[in-house]
Design an enzyme around this catalytic site. Structure first.
Site, PDB file in Angstrom:
ATOM      1  N   ASN A 151       0.810  -1.217   0.000  1.00  0.00           N
ATOM      2  CA  ASN A 151       0.000   0.000   0.000  1.00  0.00           C
ATOM      3  C   ASN A 151       0.845   1.270   0.000  1.00  0.00           C
ATOM      4  OD1 ASN A 151       0.277  -1.499   2.572  1.00  0.00           O
ATOM      5  ND2 ASN A 151      -0.346   0.440   3.487  1.00  0.00           N
ATOM      6  N   THR A 237     -26.815  -9.949   9.638  1.00  0.00           N
ATOM      7  CA  THR A 237     -27.575  -9.453   8.485  1.00  0.00           C
ATOM      8  C   THR A 237     -26.652  -8.667   7.555  1.00  0.00           C
ATOM      9  OG1 THR A 237     -29.545  -9.375   9.851  1.00  0.00           O
ATOM     10  CG2 THR A 237     -29.599  -8.083   7.820  1.00  0.00           C
ATOM     11  N   CYS A 325       1.788   9.562  12.647  1.00  0.00           N
ATOM     12  CA  CYS A 325       1.899  10.387  13.839  1.00  0.00           C
ATOM     13  C   CYS A 325       1.209   9.661  14.995  1.00  0.00           C
ATOM     14  CB  CYS A 325       1.249  11.729  13.595  1.00  0.00           C
ATOM     15  SG  CYS A 325       1.534  12.865  14.935  1.00  0.00           S
TER      16      CYS A 325
HETATM   17  N1  PLP Z   1      -4.542  -4.151   3.597  1.00  0.00           N
HETATM   18  C1  PLP Z   1      -3.986  -3.179   2.866  1.00  0.00           C
HETATM   19  C2  PLP Z   1      -2.837  -3.506   1.959  1.00  0.00           C
HETATM   20  C3  PLP Z   1      -4.467  -1.873   2.951  1.00  0.00           C
HETATM   21  O1  PLP Z   1      -3.890  -0.912   2.231  1.00  0.00           O
HETATM   22  C4  PLP Z   1      -5.543  -1.601   3.838  1.00  0.00           C
HETATM   23  C5  PLP Z   1      -6.037  -0.230   4.007  1.00  0.00           C
HETATM   24  O2  PLP Z   1      -5.307   0.729   3.856  1.00  0.00           O
HETATM   25  C6  PLP Z   1      -6.104  -2.664   4.549  1.00  0.00           C
HETATM   26  C7  PLP Z   1      -5.586  -3.929   4.409  1.00  0.00           C
HETATM   27  C8  PLP Z   1      -7.264  -2.457   5.474  1.00  0.00           C
HETATM   28  O3  PLP Z   1      -8.450  -2.296   4.742  1.00  0.00           O
HETATM   29  P1  PLP Z   1      -9.746  -1.656   5.440  1.00  0.00           P
HETATM   30  O4  PLP Z   1      -9.481  -0.191   5.559  1.00  0.00           O
HETATM   31  O5  PLP Z   1     -10.860  -1.964   4.517  1.00  0.00           O
HETATM   32  O6  PLP Z   1      -9.903  -2.321   6.753  1.00  0.00           O
END
Ligand code: PLP
Length: 390
Positions: A151, A237, A325
């Site tokens: 990410n 649900t 932070c």
């Molecule tokens: N995994 C990765 C690689 C992510 O980038 C993120 C969110 O930034 C998540 C998991 C978590 O996803 P969620 O925000 O839907 O819980």
């Protein structure tokens, strides 16, 4: 309407107009409970089945392999813990040092409960040593969890190759694909991936809906006890508007996949090149040859990412930094630290993550503003060595 220049799409995305339109009737007109016996509820169950098919089409899998959850974090937790409950004799989990906290903190908690966790490192470009990973997977390993793309840097791991290796060693393979779904083509039918997590809000659906893909035949325990929903694996649900929205977002993502890898990628490259040629002493983090098409992570030497973000924010530009932070102290990103990016450069990193809603004019605006911002911050920085001062 806001006029932000939004380049923080790996954090969350704008819900597409078509997605909003698709989900709205499920708030005020089609509000039946899909478990009800009457047609008013039954119609909704039918619509959920369609959404499941839309998700399955994007992933290249069967609709019965889709379990709706509340988010990527829930899917990651369910994959790992749900697997461990099915293999009580196996006490080891293998993962990487650069996973999202949804996986990393889950594994570290398991460690506190007596499991052994092996975290594989990465090289300076964020690449994984697959042989090293192979050595760590043994008879005691229940599950291996490796993200498909990071990410923060966008670096893509060869999960198909890893899945094959893991299967050969008899463990379950899970991938956190939260950042890749909708950005690169997927075909789970042709892979050995057992479990995969995705999150709606990263692909222009709203927050509060996610998916855990469970390959047919994969053993996984119930992760939410309750009703019979989601084949009894996740009671409760259904979040009907969210599920309908996710289905629509997947249908749109399928249509826009080419654009992600052409127009959005070209915008990212233009932004990156523009910044590198305008600002001295900065470099790109991650595997530039194997990256998500929308992500650019750039370290600016001698200055704090937070300060850059604040100045960009004044111009309405939204990005994010490689620091979190936490209670007043700025911790550099665990991903950049795992890659061996020096402490100060990790502190000065900014992630720009684009989407199909960005334009060339926005990219050019950021390129125009960033040079003066960086110069100004360096003038104020006590860390600029004399030779580098301009
Ligand atoms: N995994 C990765 C690689 C992510 O980038 C993120 C969110 O930034 C998540 C998991 C978590 O996803 P969620 O925000 O839907 O819980």
């Amino acid at each position: 309407m806001n006029n932000a220049i939004y380049m923080d799409n790996n954090a969350t995305t704008r819900v597409a107009d078509e997605v909003v339109a698709a989900m709205l009737p499920y708030l005020n007109e089609r509000y039946g409970n899909p478990s009800s016996m009457h047609t008013f509820g039954g119609d909704v169950a039918h619509d959920i089945a369609r959404a499941r098919e839309q998700v399955a089409t994007l992933l290249g899998c069967h609709p019965e392999e889709i379990i709706f959850t509340s988010c990527g974090t829930e899917s990651d937790n369910a994959a790992i813990k749900g697997t461990l409950t099915m293999f009580p004799e196996k006490r080891k989990v293998v993962t990487t040092r650069v996973e999202h906290p949804a996986v990393l903190t889950t594994c570290r908690d398991l460690e506190r409960h007596g499991y052994s966790v092996s975290e594989i490192g990465v090289d300076r470009a964020g690449r994984l040593d697959i042989d090293q990973l192979g050595f760590r997977v043994d008879d005691n390993t229940a599950i291996v969890s490796v993200m498909w793309a990071n990410n923060e840097t966008g670096t893509i791991f060869s999960v198909d190759e890893i899945a094959e290796l893991v299967k050969a060693r008899g463990a379950v393979f899970h991938t956190d694909a939260v950042q890749v779904v909708g950005k690169i083509p997927l075909n789970l039918r042709d892979s050995n991936i057992d479990l995969l997590s995705l999150s709606g809000h990263k692909l222009h659906a709203p927050k509060g809906v996610g998916v855990l893909y469970v390959r047919k035949g994969t053993r996984i325990g119930t992760f939410m006890h309750g009703g019979h929903q989601e084949s009894g694996r996740r009671g409760g649900t259904e979040n009907v508007p969210g599920i309908i929205a996710l289905g629509k977002a997947c249908e749109l993502a399928m249509r826009h996949l080419d654009e992600e890898n052409t127009r959005v990628k070209a915008l990212r490259d233009r932004l990156e090149q523009g910044i590198l040629s305008t600002c001295p002493d900065c470099f790109v983090n991650g595997d530039v040859d194997n990256r998500l098409p929308n992500t650019a992570n750039i370290s600016f030497e001698y200055i704090e990412g937070e300060s850059i973000l604040m100045m960009l924010n004044k111009f309405g530009v939204c990005a994010s930094s490689g620091s979190a932070c936490t209670s007043g102290s700025l911790e550099p990103s665990h991903v950049l630290r795992a890659m061996g990016v020096p402490f100060t450069a990790a502190h000065g990193s900014i992630r720009f993550s684009l989407s199909r809603f960005n334009t060339e004019a926005e990219v050019d605006f950021v390129i125009e503003k960033i040079g003066p911002i960086i110069n100004r911050l360096r003038e104020l920085s006590p860390f600029v060595p004399k030779a580098a001062a301009r």
